[in-house]
Design a protein around this motif. Sequence first.
Motif, PDB file in Angstrom:
ATOM      1  N   VAL A 190      29.385  38.949  30.198  1.00  0.00           N
ATOM      2  CA  VAL A 190      30.495  38.324  29.490  1.00  0.00           C
ATOM      3  C   VAL A 190      30.944  37.075  30.279  1.00  0.00           C
ATOM      4  O   VAL A 190      30.833  37.027  31.510  1.00  0.00           O
ATOM      5  CB  VAL A 190      31.654  39.340  29.334  1.00  0.00           C
ATOM      6  CG1 VAL A 190      32.186  39.803  30.685  1.00  0.00           C
ATOM      7  CG2 VAL A 190      32.775  38.767  28.479  1.00  0.00           C
ATOM      8  N   ASN A 191      31.428  36.068  29.565  1.00  0.00           N
ATOM      9  CA  ASN A 191      31.948  34.857  30.218  1.00  0.00           C
ATOM     10  C   ASN A 191      33.401  35.073  30.641  1.00  0.00           C
ATOM     11  O   ASN A 191      34.245  35.361  29.798  1.00  0.00           O
ATOM     12  CB  ASN A 191      31.916  33.671  29.254  1.00  0.00           C
ATOM     13  CG  ASN A 191      30.523  33.346  28.769  1.00  0.00           C
ATOM     14  OD1 ASN A 191      29.556  33.440  29.521  1.00  0.00           O
ATOM     15  ND2 ASN A 191      30.406  32.952  27.502  1.00  0.00           N
ATOM     16  N   LEU A 192      33.687  34.904  31.917  1.00  0.00           N
ATOM     17  CA  LEU A 192      35.040  35.160  32.414  1.00  0.00           C
ATOM     18  C   LEU A 192      35.562  33.974  33.222  1.00  0.00           C
ATOM     19  O   LEU A 192      34.803  33.343  33.965  1.00  0.00           O
ATOM     20  CB  LEU A 192      35.057  36.423  33.275  1.00  0.00           C
ATOM     21  CG  LEU A 192      34.719  37.728  32.529  1.00  0.00           C
ATOM     22  CD1 LEU A 192      34.600  38.894  33.507  1.00  0.00           C
ATOM     23  CD2 LEU A 192      35.772  38.038  31.460  1.00  0.00           C
ATOM     24  N   GLY A 193      36.843  33.685  33.083  1.00  0.00           N
ATOM     25  CA  GLY A 193      37.415  32.521  33.757  1.00  0.00           C
ATOM     26  C   GLY A 193      38.738  32.787  34.443  1.00  0.00           C
ATOM     27  O   GLY A 193      39.267  33.886  34.408  1.00  0.00           O
ATOM     28  N   ASN A 194      39.253  31.728  35.085  1.00  0.00           N
ATOM     29  CA  ASN A 194      40.473  31.796  35.893  1.00  0.00           C
ATOM     30  C   ASN A 194      40.357  32.821  37.017  1.00  0.00           C
ATOM     31  O   ASN A 194      41.331  33.502  37.358  1.00  0.00           O
ATOM     32  CB  ASN A 194      41.707  32.090  35.034  1.00  0.00           C
ATOM     33  CG  ASN A 194      42.272  30.826  34.419  1.00  0.00           C
ATOM     34  OD1 ASN A 194      41.580  29.806  34.348  1.00  0.00           O
ATOM     35  ND2 ASN A 194      43.521  30.869  33.986  1.00  0.00           N
ATOM     36  N   ILE A 195      39.155  32.925  37.579  1.00  0.00           N
ATOM     37  CA  ILE A 195      38.919  33.844  38.689  1.00  0.00           C
ATOM     38  C   ILE A 195      39.353  33.152  39.987  1.00  0.00           C
ATOM     39  O   ILE A 195      38.911  32.033  40.257  1.00  0.00           O
ATOM     40  CB  ILE A 195      37.421  34.210  38.771  1.00  0.00           C
ATOM     41  CG1 ILE A 195      36.892  34.673  37.394  1.00  0.00           C
ATOM     42  CG2 ILE A 195      37.175  35.251  39.855  1.00  0.00           C
ATOM     43  CD1 ILE A 195      37.577  35.887  36.818  1.00  0.00           C
ATOM     44  N   PRO A 196      40.213  33.769  40.798  1.00  0.00           N
ATOM     45  CA  PRO A 196      40.552  33.158  42.091  1.00  0.00           C
ATOM     46  C   PRO A 196      39.299  33.031  42.963  1.00  0.00           C
ATOM     47  O   PRO A 196      38.397  33.875  42.871  1.00  0.00           O
ATOM     48  CB  PRO A 196      41.544  34.154  42.709  1.00  0.00           C
ATOM     49  CG  PRO A 196      42.063  34.967  41.559  1.00  0.00           C
ATOM     50  CD  PRO A 196      40.925  35.030  40.568  1.00  0.00           C
ATOM     51  N   PRO A 197      39.222  31.991  43.791  1.00  0.00           N
ATOM     52  CA  PRO A 197      37.995  31.753  44.567  1.00  0.00           C
ATOM     53  C   PRO A 197      37.510  32.973  45.350  1.00  0.00           C
ATOM     54  O   PRO A 197      36.320  33.293  45.329  1.00  0.00           O
ATOM     55  CB  PRO A 197      38.393  30.610  45.520  1.00  0.00           C
ATOM     56  CG  PRO A 197      39.469  29.872  44.781  1.00  0.00           C
ATOM     57  CD  PRO A 197      40.221  30.916  44.014  1.00  0.00           C
ATOM     58  N   ASN A 198      38.409  33.676  46.007  1.00  0.00           N
ATOM     59  CA  ASN A 198      37.957  34.822  46.820  1.00  0.00           C
ATOM     60  C   ASN A 198      37.730  36.085  45.992  1.00  0.00           C
ATOM     61  O   ASN A 198      37.428  37.141  46.547  1.00  0.00           O
ATOM     62  CB  ASN A 198      38.935  35.089  47.969  1.00  0.00           C
ATOM     63  CG  ASN A 198      40.298  35.533  47.469  1.00  0.00           C
ATOM     64  OD1 ASN A 198      40.590  35.456  46.271  1.00  0.00           O
ATOM     65  ND2 ASN A 198      41.140  35.976  48.376  1.00  0.00           N
ATOM     66  N   GLU A 199      37.845  35.979  44.664  1.00  0.00           N
ATOM     67  CA  GLU A 199      37.516  37.110  43.797  1.00  0.00           C
ATOM     68  C   GLU A 199      36.196  36.905  43.064  1.00  0.00           C
ATOM     69  O   GLU A 199      35.802  37.739  42.244  1.00  0.00           O
ATOM     70  CB  GLU A 199      38.644  37.341  42.779  1.00  0.00           C
ATOM     71  CG  GLU A 199      39.962  37.786  43.387  1.00  0.00           C
ATOM     72  CD  GLU A 199      39.903  39.188  44.006  1.00  0.00           C
ATOM     73  OE1 GLU A 199      39.008  39.976  43.635  1.00  0.00           O
ATOM     74  OE2 GLU A 199      40.752  39.470  44.867  1.00  0.00           O
ATOM     75  N   ALA A 200      35.512  35.786  43.333  1.00  0.00           N
ATOM     76  CA  ALA A 200      34.263  35.510  42.615  1.00  0.00           C
ATOM     77  C   ALA A 200      33.160  36.469  43.048  1.00  0.00           C
ATOM     78  O   ALA A 200      32.448  37.034  42.206  1.00  0.00           O
ATOM     79  CB  ALA A 200      33.833  34.061  42.846  1.00  0.00           C
ATOM     80  N   LEU A 201      32.989  36.675  44.343  1.00  0.00           N
ATOM     81  CA  LEU A 201      31.978  37.621  44.819  1.00  0.00           C
ATOM     82  C   LEU A 201      32.348  39.050  44.401  1.00  0.00           C
ATOM     83  O   LEU A 201      31.496  39.780  43.883  1.00  0.00           O
ATOM     84  CB  LEU A 201      31.790  37.473  46.334  1.00  0.00           C
ATOM     85  CG  LEU A 201      30.597  38.195  46.954  1.00  0.00           C
ATOM     86  CD1 LEU A 201      30.057  37.426  48.162  1.00  0.00           C
ATOM     87  CD2 LEU A 201      30.956  39.609  47.366  1.00  0.00           C
ATOM     88  N   PRO A 202      33.611  39.482  44.568  1.00  0.00           N
ATOM     89  CA  PRO A 202      33.990  40.800  44.031  1.00  0.00           C
ATOM     90  C   PRO A 202      33.712  40.948  42.524  1.00  0.00           C
ATOM     91  O   PRO A 202      33.263  42.015  42.082  1.00  0.00           O
ATOM     92  CB  PRO A 202      35.490  40.880  44.333  1.00  0.00           C
ATOM     93  CG  PRO A 202      35.632  40.105  45.611  1.00  0.00           C
ATOM     94  CD  PRO A 202      34.665  38.952  45.457  1.00  0.00           C
ATOM     95  N   LEU A 203      33.936  39.900  41.734  1.00  0.00           N
ATOM     96  CA  LEU A 203      33.618  39.991  40.301  1.00  0.00           C
ATOM     97  C   LEU A 203      32.117  40.212  40.108  1.00  0.00           C
ATOM     98  O   LEU A 203      31.698  41.009  39.260  1.00  0.00           O
ATOM     99  CB  LEU A 203      34.053  38.714  39.562  1.00  0.00           C
ATOM    100  CG  LEU A 203      33.527  38.548  38.138  1.00  0.00           C
ATOM    101  CD1 LEU A 203      33.927  39.723  37.242  1.00  0.00           C
ATOM    102  CD2 LEU A 203      34.023  37.232  37.526  1.00  0.00           C
TER     103      LEU A 203
END
Lengths: 255, 255, 255
Positions: free
Chosen positions: A223-236
């Motif tokens: 799924v396309n997801l946005g507004n992810i905080p920078p330090n949550e990109a790897l956790p996502l």
Amino acid sequence: MLNFHLKHIPFRPEKPRTEGVTMVIDKGMSIRETEDFLSTSADYVDIVKLGWGTSVLTPKLREKLAIFAAHNMPVYFGGTLFEIFYVRKQLDDYCRILEDLKIGHLEVSDGSMDMTTEEKTAVIRQLSKNFTVYSEVGSKDATKIIAPYLWVEMMQAELDAGSTKVIAEARETGTVGMFHANGGVRSDLIDEILHQIPAEKILWEAPQKSQQVWFIQLLGHNVNLGNIPPNEALPLETLRLGLRGDTFDLFLPKE
Amino acid sequence: MLNFHLKHIPFRPEKPRTEGVTMVIDKGMSIRETEDFLSTSADYVDIVKLGWGTSVLTPKLREKLAIFAAHNMPVYFGGTLFEIFYVRKQLDDYCRILEDLKIGHLEVSDGSMDMTTEEKTAVIRQLSKNFTVYSEVGSKDATKIIAPYLWVEMMQAELDAGSTKVIAEARETGTVGMFHANGGVRSDLIDEILHQIPAEKILWEAPQKSQQVWFIQLLGHNVNLGNIPPNEALPLETLRLGLRGDTFDLFLPKE
Amino acid sequence: MLNFHLKHIPFRPEKPRTEGVTMVIDKGMSIRETEDFLSTSADYVDIVKLGWGTSVLTPKLREKLAIFAAHNMPVYFGGTLFEIFYVRKQLDDYCRILEDLKIGHLEVSDGSMDMTTEEKTAVIRQLSKNFTVYSEVGSKDATKIIAPYLWVEMMQAELDAGSTKVIAEARETGTVGMFHANGGVRSDLIDEILHQIPAEKILWEAPQKSQQVWFIQLLGHNVNLGNIPPNEALPLETLRLGLRGDTFDLFLPKE
């Protein structure tokens, strides 16, 4: 990309991709923080948004953009900056700035100002000649509840006008638009939207982990997801791959 | 300072300034994080507080202070550290430490201990001979609700005794003092205070964005705000300048 | 370690220590962020957990582990990674990876999968021959409420099987296991546990400040606490030493 060989890891398309996109929101990282972010997460992020008007105030903006460019990471300015220029009748200035900075993506939104659908689609039609346009649907105002059929009509009209993707508004905090004030998801609304608009045309703003999990469970790991905080990109990315408790058994073979 | 020319941006006085002050709370940044913070936000921040007793434990404290000094950024220790020394009858030690470290600002507070108004004003009177004194009003204890007239009396007494500014307590989390436990603002209290104390003499602790927006809407974009997390200093400046959705039309000409 | 001489500061044992342990959770820090974290907090942290499956995706993992090793900071992988390998019948692969990376600690948990007590203790018995084993009790599922006597039985069985410490689950957010969904503490449960298991054998996950304060007030400043975010490690040490408002008078002589 995986450090260890593991069975039953779902497939992620390589970048550049149109599905499984992760959009990160930057609210003013320094040069070094930008490098740090890219060093851990460049493989897991498709595009970075410099949030609202932060780029007006960021020191060494050109140097920062050069770092993103060196990592082949597309960057664009938040829709609020488009609105800031638009409401001042400075849209031409805005386009010149983007061309000068070699920014090829642009977001058209009306979260903070009133714009008729005709006006908005006309702007999208014009700007999509020179830019890859994302357009955002949904108000930042928690008191404006837009009916599902109107979300669909607006999304379709904006895609027809030239938007590459439509963004479903949730704000940095995930408490408006598709979400209730408490962060819960308006699932009837999302059902209605998906019944009519192809999922790969939509980028869902989902800053909170519970929202990311909800969308992955509903629409799959790409799924396309946005507004992810920078330090949550790897956790996502761990959520997308079943490497976190919340999605632990989503991709395991059923017994 | 603006990267792009925009109409209708409100005026911000240059540093050093007495109005429109932003105070940031540091809870233990490393040397490099300090440099990163200053590289993006030095222009938007007037003073940095090393929160509560964190400076007791910060490695390479002198090196860190030297970096702030090289950027002409005033630094002071949180009021809790004053109280830690005071309650141990080590106030003289505290003053010697500040002089040795060339720290010219000092906060006098009684958020964690009991002190009569006479005692507190006497201390302010004494310390303001050698230091720029900020004094803080309001308890860290969520169960102690201080009546509005008492807030005003205390603020006036402390300004008379030599405080440069009084700080209205909200804690790092923004849930005590001027705020209800849920983070909402005690607006009657703030009305009463402003009726009697000049706004530029008050530094409002407002760590949460909703609180910052509330104060900017009430007191204008040059309100003094404190306890801002380091990475929220640039976002706060966008609020002050109408570059974020929350204050988008606050400074636009009315039609 | 203290920058300033202060009276009435409680005693903290030197590292390596078995009581007063602080365990930090890393969810994907870059190389430079790791160095920054260690530069401020190495003295205050006993062990770092690379959270859940983040280590599968972390670029330059070996380089990162080398930095921790150079600072004599033990590192281990989150229990969810053990479960990810275990449920795929790849436990042997997991052990080989740990040996190859020279990681001597290992967490055995069953937060995301079902495992009988016999199965879990057998695994602990086997793995504790080659690794220092931490085992975790409590489900990540907020709807599974485990009775106090069962917590005690499981903890005792796992310690008997070879666990060095048992970890009381709270998740990264502190909302399950020992905690209610709102973050409040299940104090009856903790009472029951402490009646039967030595406190130094337990590592309490307490990511939120209010939880850390609660445990320090109940069990003293040398309580073992885990799942601390990297930038909260130094603030936690101020809580342990009475250098923050919340524990300000905990260690002062009573008048």
